[in-house]
Motif scaffolding. Structure first.
Motif, PDB file in Angstrom:
ATOM      1  N   ARG A 153       1.801   9.373  -6.678  1.00 30.80           N
ATOM      2  CA  ARG A 153       1.723  10.283  -6.290  1.00 30.80           C
ATOM      3  C   ARG A 153       2.642  11.089  -7.772  1.00 30.80           C
ATOM      4  NH1 ARG A 153       4.662   8.911  -1.977  1.00 30.80           N
ATOM      5  NH2 ARG A 153       3.362   9.614   0.300  1.00 30.80           N
ATOM      6  N   GLU A 169       0.825  -1.090   0.335  1.00 29.93           N
ATOM      7  CA  GLU A 169      -0.041  -0.148   0.444  1.00 29.93           C
ATOM      8  C   GLU A 169       1.132   1.157  -0.023  1.00 29.93           C
ATOM      9  OE1 GLU A 169      -4.045   1.999   2.450  1.00 29.93           O
ATOM     10  OE2 GLU A 169      -2.521   0.378   3.407  1.00 29.93           O
ATOM     11  N   ASN A 172       0.731   4.179  -2.574  1.00 29.95           N
ATOM     12  CA  ASN A 172       0.364   5.280  -2.766  1.00 29.95           C
ATOM     13  C   ASN A 172       1.721   5.857  -3.759  1.00 29.95           C
ATOM     14  OD1 ASN A 172      -1.498   5.164  -1.143  1.00 29.95           O
ATOM     15  ND2 ASN A 172      -0.133   4.980   0.764  1.00 29.95           N
ATOM     16  N   LYS A 173       3.341   5.690  -3.449  1.00 24.88           N
ATOM     17  CA  LYS A 173       4.165   6.762  -3.871  1.00 24.88           C
ATOM     18  C   LYS A 173       3.887   6.643  -5.213  1.00 24.88           C
ATOM     19  CE  LYS A 173       7.745   5.479  -0.758  1.00 24.88           C
ATOM     20  NZ  LYS A 173       9.098   4.803  -0.033  1.00 24.88           N
ATOM     21  N   MET A 210      -5.868  -0.034  -5.322  1.00 23.74           N
ATOM     22  CA  MET A 210      -6.209   0.392  -4.106  1.00 23.74           C
ATOM     23  C   MET A 210      -7.426  -0.193  -4.212  1.00 23.74           C
ATOM     24  SD  MET A 210      -3.188   2.478  -3.821  1.00 23.74           S
ATOM     25  CE  MET A 210      -3.791   3.067  -2.345  1.00 23.74           C
TER      26      MET A 210
END
Length: 314
Positions: free
Chosen positions: A203, A195, A199-200, A221
């Motif tokens: 971005r 996770e 998330n990285k 996700m």
């Protein structure tokens, strides 16, 4: 083993040598194959080493000078636990390295896994080796779906083992439950690491994201969050079940000890009476063999009746 794949239209086919826009799959590579990836393909040595480290956790790394991005993601694996005599099923997680390079994408794994096999056989809809970001996201989606499949399997195995434990308290079932509890810990740790990596990626700083790939990333996700939630729920249920069965086993042991104690007390009564008549004691009433035997039988019956009335045999 190193294999090369390339998408032609809607079909992904195996090719003989690397081409621009191809996918290079390295599974359990030998030292010679690792040297080939480093020297001929141009993969950074540290990226190859990290991908082959079984203890490597999920993360993302980028090298601006070489223009390479490494994504390590944990995928689930089902195997038998060889450390036990019962050969219980144990679920673990293993690292899979994805290196995004100029002109191609490389995957490196220590063992054969179903995710790479599905990609190689063209079972993934919308896969295209030319579209490296989409390839990565589809692979992550497949891995997250595999987590969900294995979590449902763990739930079924747990329910079946629980039913067996109701019938007999055997070590095999208890070891299986402990193995499943350990598997959920592995899954929970790996899912949280995956996770963070996702998330990285979201971005868009290390990996270029395209508008048409947003839906796939959102699906990944959602699947990861669902897997984390399922893992927490199953872990809580399994932990509670283990605690309950530990109490049941302890209670059963107390019952057995209570029954054995009562039987010992009842059996001790004749021994006490016969001991008196077996010693050189004068003045005992009716020193005939039948009298102490009769007294012992009556005393045992009275003691058994008292214990039975107090429900000491259950």
């Amino acid at each position: 083993m190193i294999e090369f794949y390339k998408t032609f239209g809607t079909m992904t086919k195996k090719i003989d040598k690397p081409e621009k826009g191809c996918w290079i799959s390295a599974i359990a590579p030998t030292q010679e194959e690792c040297d080939y990836l480093i020297q001929e393909i141009g993969v950074l040595p540290e990226f190859v080493k990290a991908s082959l480290d079984e203890e490597e956790s999920s993360h993302i790394d980028h090298d601006e000078d070489e223009g390479q991005t490494l994504v390590i993601v944990d995928y689930p694996n089902a195997d038998e636990d060889e450390n036990t005599d019962e050969n219980t099923l144990l679920y673990t997680t293993l690292p899979l390295g994805v290196i995004i390079m100029k002109g191609c994408i490389v995957t490196i794994s220590l063992y054969d896994n179903l995710n790479i096999e599905d990609m190689a056989k063209g079972r993934i809809k919308g896969m295209n080796t030319d579209l490296k970001t989409r390839f990565l996201l589809l692979l992550l989606l497949k891995i997250s779906q595999r987590f969900l499949i294995y979590l449902r399997q763990i739930d079924r195995v747990s329910s079946r083992t629980e039913r067996n434990l109701h019938q007999s308290m055997k070590n095999k079932e208890l070891i299986q439950m402990l193995g499943l509890e350990k598997s959920l810990v592995y899954f929970s740790t790996s899912l949280k690491s995956d996770e963070v990596t996702l998330n990285k990626i979201m971005r868009g700083k290390l990996i270029k994201l395209y508008e048409e790939d947003q839906d796939i990333l959102e699906d990944v996700m959602i699947e990861i969050h669902q897997a984390i939630e399922m893992c927490n729920i199953y872990s809580g249920i399994l932990s509670g079940t283990m605690d309950a069965f530990a109490s049941v086993i302890s209670n059963n042991l107390n019952i057995v000890m209570k029954v054995l104690t009562v039987i010992t007390i009842v059996m001790a009564i004749p021994n006490i009476i016969f001991s008196f008549y077996g010693m050189n004691v004068e003045g005992l009433p009716i020193p005939q063999w039948w009298f102490p035997t009769l007294v012992a039988i009556i005393a045992c019956v009275i003691a058994t009746f008292i214990f039975k009335k107090k429900d000491m045999f259950h």
